[in-house]
Design an enzyme around this catalytic site. Structure first.
Site, PDB file in Angstrom:
ATOM      1  N   GLY A   1       0.714  -1.167   0.068  1.00 12.06           N
ATOM      2  CA  GLY A   1      -0.121   0.050   0.035  1.00 12.06           C
ATOM      3  C   GLY A   1       0.852   1.177  -0.254  1.00 12.06           C
TER       4      GLY A   1
ATOM      5  CG  ASN B   1       1.941   3.296  -5.774  1.00 13.67           C
ATOM      6  OD1 ASN B   1       1.944   4.276  -6.213  1.00 13.67           O
ATOM      7  ND2 ASN B   1       2.463   2.099  -5.939  1.00 13.67           N
TER       8      ASN B   1
ATOM      9  CG  LEU C   1      -0.954  -8.253  -7.256  1.00 18.28           C
ATOM     10  CD1 LEU C   1       0.135  -9.156  -6.406  1.00 18.28           C
ATOM     11  CD2 LEU C   1      -0.224  -8.008  -8.604  1.00 18.28           C
TER      12      LEU C   1
ATOM     13  CG  ASN D   1      -3.066  -0.561 -13.189  1.00 15.56           C
ATOM     14  OD1 ASN D   1      -2.908  -1.278 -12.129  1.00 15.56           O
ATOM     15  ND2 ASN D   1      -1.893  -1.193 -14.118  1.00 15.56           N
TER      16      ASN D   1
ATOM     17  CG  HIS E   1       2.745  -1.531 -15.514  1.00 12.15           C
ATOM     18  ND1 HIS E   1       2.455  -2.597 -15.144  1.00 12.15           N
ATOM     19  CD2 HIS E   1       3.826  -1.312 -16.371  1.00 12.15           C
ATOM     20  CE1 HIS E   1       3.425  -3.270 -15.511  1.00 12.15           C
ATOM     21  NE2 HIS E   1       4.210  -2.837 -16.446  1.00 12.15           N
TER      22      HIS E   1
ATOM     23  CG  ASP F   1      -0.362  -3.588 -17.542  1.00 14.97           C
ATOM     24  OD1 ASP F   1       0.652  -4.557 -17.658  1.00 14.97           O
ATOM     25  OD2 ASP F   1      -1.002  -3.133 -16.824  1.00 14.97           O
TER      26      ASP F   1
HETATM   27  C1  GRF Z   1       3.863  -1.346  -7.319  1.00 16.29           C
HETATM   28  O1  GRF Z   1       4.982  -1.249  -7.618  1.00 16.29           O
HETATM   29  C2  GRF Z   1       2.833  -0.725  -8.564  1.00 16.29           C
HETATM   30  O2  GRF Z   1       3.696  -0.185  -9.716  1.00 16.29           O
HETATM   31  C3  GRF Z   1       2.575  -2.226  -8.951  1.00 16.29           C
HETATM   32  O3  GRF Z   1       2.386  -2.865  -7.417  1.00 16.29           O
HETATM   33  C4  GRF Z   1       3.327  -2.468  -6.605  1.00 16.29           C
HETATM   34  C5  GRF Z   1       2.251  -1.872  -5.554  1.00 16.29           C
HETATM   35  O4  GRF Z   1       2.991  -1.631  -4.459  1.00 16.29           O
HETATM   36  N1  GRF Z   1       1.305  -1.930  -9.397  1.00 16.29           N
HETATM   37  P1  GRF Z   1       2.259  -0.881  -3.147  1.00 16.29           P
HETATM   38  O5  GRF Z   1       1.135  -1.925  -2.696  1.00 16.29           O
HETATM   39  O6  GRF Z   1       1.605   0.274  -3.598  1.00 16.29           O
HETATM   40  O7  GRF Z   1       3.210  -0.601  -2.174  1.00 16.29           O
END
Ligand code: GRF
Length: 208
Positions: free
Chosen positions: A12, A14, A91, A108, A110, A151
């Site tokens: 988490g 992000n 995921l 999303n 990526h 994507d």
């Molecule tokens: C990040 O690297 C994002 O780019 C990818 O999954 C990861 C998630 O990391 N889609 P977090 O859960 O936000 O730390």
């Protein structure tokens, strides 16, 4: 006020970047109404709780078949009537019904410069392993709208990141997160919340 629902599966970071950006005003006119995870142990749910954001776990493991999980997941989403759904390290393959229902309202993050190093099988550390294997000198991150492909939706924002000679996948992943993901995901949400993004013929225009 844009109602944002964030879908997570892991740490988490992000999500945390979005929470912090709303708090410090980098994101205006948006609020996170819920965090949904498919993984009950996702630390992202803890981050939501620490910030007073409702968290829900809808795990495929709790349902007898994929269809039942999809229905429960969609029901949970619809409850908050979000304006924007943010996949932040989520995921799970989205039900097609959801992609249709939320056309150009799901984004999303990526961890590469799409169309490089993306598509089926390219997620998490694997992306950075392939970047180093190929020997590219610049990588980065991309925020895009989600469509029926993997994507493949319209690109909203990208940010380049230098690849260094002594990088390992983990070191590179951390730099891409810090220098790119945690910057462009909040940026994209702020642009959407303030009506600055339009999609025409499959491409995004940011009305700066
Ligand atoms: C990040 O690297 C994002 O780019 C990818 O999954 C990861 C998630 O990391 N889609 P977090 O859960 O936000 O730390």
């Amino acid at each position: 006020m844009l109602k944002v629902l964030v879908c997570v599966s892991g740490g988490g970071t992000n999500l945390q970047a979005v929470i912090d950006s709303i708090k410090d005003g980098r994101i205006k006119n948006a609020e996170i109404v819920r965090v949904i995870s498919n993984n009950k142990n996702a630390y992202a749910l803890e981050r939501a709780k620490e910030n007073g954001i409702p968290g829900t776990c809808v795990s495929p493991k709790d349902y007898g078949c994929r269809e039942d999980f999809h229905k429960a997941f969609l029901d949970a989403l619809r409850e908050d009537a979000p304006d924007l759904i943010v996949l932040a390290g989520f995921l799970v393959v989205l039900p097609e019904e959801m992609i249709r229902e939320y056309k150009n309202r799901i984004i999303n993050i990526h961890p590469s410069l799409i169309p490089s190093f993306c598509g089926t099988g390219y997620y998490g550390l694997k992306v950075h392993e392939k970047v180093l294997e190929r020997g590219v000198k610049i990588t980065g991150a991309t925020v895009h709208f989600v469509d029926e492909g993997t994507d493949t939706g319209p690109i909203i924002a990208q940010k380049p990141v230098q690849v260094n000679e002594d990088d390992t996948p983990k070191i590179l992943q951390k730099r891409v997160m810090e220098e790119a993901e945690w910057v462009i995901l909040p940026q994209a949400i702020d642009w959407i919340a303030n009506g600055m993004v339009e999609v025409k013929e499959g491409r995004c225009r940011v009305l700066a």
